[in-house]
Design a protein around this motif. Sequence first.
Motif, PDB file in Angstrom:
ATOM      1  N   PHE A  37     -31.388  25.926 -35.008  1.00 26.89           N
ATOM      2  CA  PHE A  37     -32.782  25.501 -34.901  1.00 26.89           C
ATOM      3  C   PHE A  37     -33.741  26.470 -35.589  1.00 26.89           C
ATOM      4  CE2 PHE A  37     -30.435  23.411 -31.399  1.00 26.89           C
ATOM      5  CZ  PHE A  37     -30.417  22.156 -32.004  1.00 26.89           C
TER       6      PHE A  37
ATOM      7  N   CYS B 241     -31.394  24.327 -24.826  1.00 30.68           N
ATOM      8  CA  CYS B 241     -30.016  24.608 -25.260  1.00 30.68           C
ATOM      9  C   CYS B 241     -29.645  26.035 -24.889  1.00 30.68           C
ATOM     10  CB  CYS B 241     -29.885  24.427 -26.776  1.00 30.68           C
ATOM     11  SG  CYS B 241     -30.902  25.543 -27.761  1.00 30.68           S
TER      12      CYS B 241
ATOM     13  N   GLN C  79     -27.050  28.319 -29.727  1.00 22.78           N
ATOM     14  CA  GLN C  79     -27.374  27.235 -30.658  1.00 22.78           C
ATOM     15  C   GLN C  79     -28.618  27.551 -31.487  1.00 22.78           C
ATOM     16  OE1 GLN C  79     -25.302  24.402 -31.022  1.00 22.78           O
ATOM     17  NE2 GLN C  79     -24.048  25.820 -29.809  1.00 22.78           N
TER      18      GLN C  79
ATOM     19  N   THR D 184     -21.612  15.801 -30.899  1.00 22.51           N
ATOM     20  CA  THR D 184     -21.191  16.150 -32.260  1.00 22.51           C
ATOM     21  C   THR D 184     -19.671  16.066 -32.402  1.00 22.51           C
ATOM     22  OG1 THR D 184     -21.281  18.460 -31.585  1.00 22.51           O
ATOM     23  CG2 THR D 184     -23.199  17.595 -32.759  1.00 22.51           C
TER      24      THR D 184
ATOM     25  N   GLN E 224     -26.977  18.506 -37.192  1.00 24.45           N
ATOM     26  CA  GLN E 224     -27.495  18.951 -35.886  1.00 24.45           C
ATOM     27  C   GLN E 224     -29.016  19.104 -35.921  1.00 24.45           C
ATOM     28  OE1 GLN E 224     -25.104  21.483 -33.506  1.00 24.45           O
ATOM     29  NE2 GLN E 224     -26.832  22.419 -32.428  1.00 24.45           N
TER      30      GLN E 224
ATOM     31  N   GLY F 288     -27.624  18.391 -26.702  1.00 21.47           N
ATOM     32  CA  GLY F 288     -26.363  17.874 -27.223  1.00 21.47           C
ATOM     33  C   GLY F 288     -25.160  18.606 -26.697  1.00 21.47           C
ATOM     34  N   ARG F 289     -24.021  18.104 -27.143  1.00 17.87           N
ATOM     35  CA  ARG F 289     -22.773  18.744 -26.754  1.00 17.87           C
ATOM     36  C   ARG F 289     -21.700  18.468 -27.805  1.00 17.87           C
ATOM     37  NH1 ARG F 289     -18.982  20.840 -24.005  1.00 17.87           N
ATOM     38  NH2 ARG F 289     -17.023  19.737 -23.882  1.00 17.87           N
ATOM     39  N   GLY F 290     -20.908  19.499 -28.064  1.00 16.91           N
ATOM     40  CA  GLY F 290     -19.767  19.327 -28.959  1.00 16.91           C
ATOM     41  C   GLY F 290     -18.545  18.955 -28.133  1.00 16.91           C
TER      42      GLY F 290
ATOM     43  N   GLN G  45     -27.166  14.309 -28.489  1.00 17.38           N
ATOM     44  CA  GLN G  45     -26.244  14.209 -29.615  1.00 17.38           C
ATOM     45  C   GLN G  45     -24.853  14.700 -29.215  1.00 17.38           C
ATOM     46  OE1 GLN G  45     -26.764  17.056 -32.956  1.00 17.38           O
ATOM     47  NE2 GLN G  45     -26.369  15.363 -34.342  1.00 17.38           N
TER      48      GLN G  45
ATOM     49  N   TYR H 119     -34.490  16.764 -26.803  1.00 18.34           N
ATOM     50  CA  TYR H 119     -33.244  16.599 -27.560  1.00 18.34           C
ATOM     51  C   TYR H 119     -32.280  17.686 -27.108  1.00 18.34           C
ATOM     52  CZ  TYR H 119     -30.221  17.801 -31.599  1.00 18.34           C
ATOM     53  OH  TYR H 119     -29.158  18.166 -32.393  1.00 18.34           O
TER      54      TYR H 119
ATOM     55  N   GLU I 122     -18.649  17.434 -35.714  1.00 19.34           N
ATOM     56  CA  GLU I 122     -18.553  18.906 -35.730  1.00 19.34           C
ATOM     57  C   GLU I 122     -17.191  19.358 -35.217  1.00 19.34           C
ATOM     58  OE1 GLU I 122     -21.035  20.784 -32.772  1.00 19.34           O
ATOM     59  OE2 GLU I 122     -20.784  22.773 -33.632  1.00 19.34           O
TER      60      GLU I 122
HETATM   61  N1  TRP Z   1     -23.286  22.262 -31.466  1.00 18.07           N
HETATM   62  C1  TRP Z   1     -23.400  22.008 -30.071  1.00 18.07           C
HETATM   63  C2  TRP Z   1     -22.082  22.390 -29.377  1.00 18.07           C
HETATM   64  O1  TRP Z   1     -21.109  22.696 -29.972  1.00 18.07           O
HETATM   65  C3  TRP Z   1     -23.724  20.579 -29.760  1.00 18.07           C
HETATM   66  C4  TRP Z   1     -25.179  20.220 -30.006  1.00 18.07           C
HETATM   67  C5  TRP Z   1     -25.616  19.332 -30.948  1.00 18.07           C
HETATM   68  C6  TRP Z   1     -26.311  20.697 -29.312  1.00 18.07           C
HETATM   69  N2  TRP Z   1     -26.969  19.237 -30.887  1.00 18.07           N
HETATM   70  C7  TRP Z   1     -27.445  20.038 -29.895  1.00 18.07           C
HETATM   71  C8  TRP Z   1     -26.507  21.593 -28.247  1.00 18.07           C
HETATM   72  C9  TRP Z   1     -28.741  20.269 -29.432  1.00 18.07           C
HETATM   73  C10 TRP Z   1     -27.803  21.820 -27.801  1.00 18.07           C
HETATM   74  C11 TRP Z   1     -28.908  21.173 -28.390  1.00 18.07           C
HETATM   75  O2  TRP Z   1     -22.042  22.386 -28.169  1.00 18.07           O
END
Ligand code: TRP
Length: 476
Positions: free
Chosen positions: A323, A315, A319, A202, A290, A167-169, A200, A165, A205
């Motif tokens: 977690f 990540c 971040q 976001t 998240q 993600g990116r904002g 994910q 898993y 966010e």
């Molecule tokens: N909050 C992260 C951001 O601003 C985005 C994100 C959501 C994320 N879920 C994640 C990053 C899981 C790493 C792993 O970039």
Amino acid sequence: MTDCQGVAEGASTPMELYERLGAQGEKVRSLKSAKAEKAEVDAAVQLLLMLKMDYKRMTGQDYKAGCPPSDNVGAPNNGPAADGAGEEDTVDPWNVSTTNANGVDYDKLIVRFGSSKIDKELVDRIERVCGQKPHRFLRRGVFFSHRDMHQVLDAYEKHKSFYLYTGRGPSSEAMHVGHLIPFIFTKWLQDMFDIPLVIQLTDDEKYLWKDLTVEECHRFAIENAKDIIACGFDLNKTFIFSDLDYMGASPEFYRNVVKIQKHVTFNQVKGIFGFTDSDCIGKISFPAIQAAPSFSNSFPHIFGSRKDIQCLIPCAIDQDPYFRMTRDVAPRIGFPKPALLHSTFFPALQGAQTKMSASDANSSIFLTDAPKQIKNKINKHAFSGGKDTVEEHRKYGGNADVDVSFMYLTFFLEDDEQLEKIRQDYTSGALLTGELKKILIETLQPMIAQHQERRKQVTDEIVKQFMTPRPLNFKL
Ligand code: TRP
């Protein structure tokens, strides 16, 4: 000292005591700001101190706001370090800065956050388990810290698989090379272990934090998905989702969000993320969103109703607060704790004191930059560890540790021997700054051109396929 045994009576677990401490701290602050009677403030402070001593007795650790006890073993903290370690560094999801030219002191961060170092033994083990040369990000310490990676590998060796898993904002259309680091590495992990991946985006966010409309954030999510897909993820094994779309489409996902929300107090998120009473309630509840993808049954189209599939999250270290919170609630709502692999930051062109920021055009090399722009930015803005004149440089040599061009090469130049030779030659003065920059330019130009080529191939239809909830193809 008075005997303060019994103050924590009624607090049977470290977590309860931790919460009482948070509440008591808040009470002291509000009494002080309301200019309450001195005796009343003193009594509240006295109780706070006694609770702290109880906490220390119960957990063996000093109480720190923002560090719930279960992950507190080994003294993690995102706040100021009591021991003075890494005090010059600020690292949280919104700020990364340091006064040190070499960049953030990552060893101290490991101590402060209570994570574990990715040492040679772990890198060797990953190599043994997947039977391939470890990725350069592992060989060179770009991914430098982890939580529970040994457990993931123990299980994998017993044929118990896991999923990824990340993600990116999506805060803008423009992504820079630093944004690719977690995705390049995640793609490698997916190939090595042959496992499913959820990504994910976001957009919710970014709407909550930035001055953007919901529609803009959603559009950025789709645009960013194209750059992410261009990293080469396998359509059969990858699900990319926008929170704005998926939250409403998946009852299972929302159920997990609500469970997480019930198990984290306002005090806790205040401590972890520094929220204040004037932050909107969307921000306060966002961390649960998240956290939810860390639990496999948030994705019934992929994992059915299974709750027990281990999650691994690559990540950037900023971040981690999300977690830490997730790992704290996981066992209380019947899920395994997600494991983590943390990366360092990608430095800005101006120097390693801060990370690259998409909002400052001159601090970044964008994925849309033309060869000429790449060349000009590096020549003009890349902070140099070289000497002022050629004569001095030849005589004294350069400092590769603070040189941004050299740092970028450690991220992107594949050949270890060539990299080491560049380091030696630069340090001895045989290699000049201009020559070092030229090597970097010639490494980045084709890399970015290839990315642009692959991105062009990503049609709206392909994006839609990646973003449609559907079964994925894997064996667990
Ligand atoms: N909050 C992260 C951001 O601003 C985005 C994100 C959501 C994320 N879920 C994640 C990053 C899981 C790493 C792993 O970039």
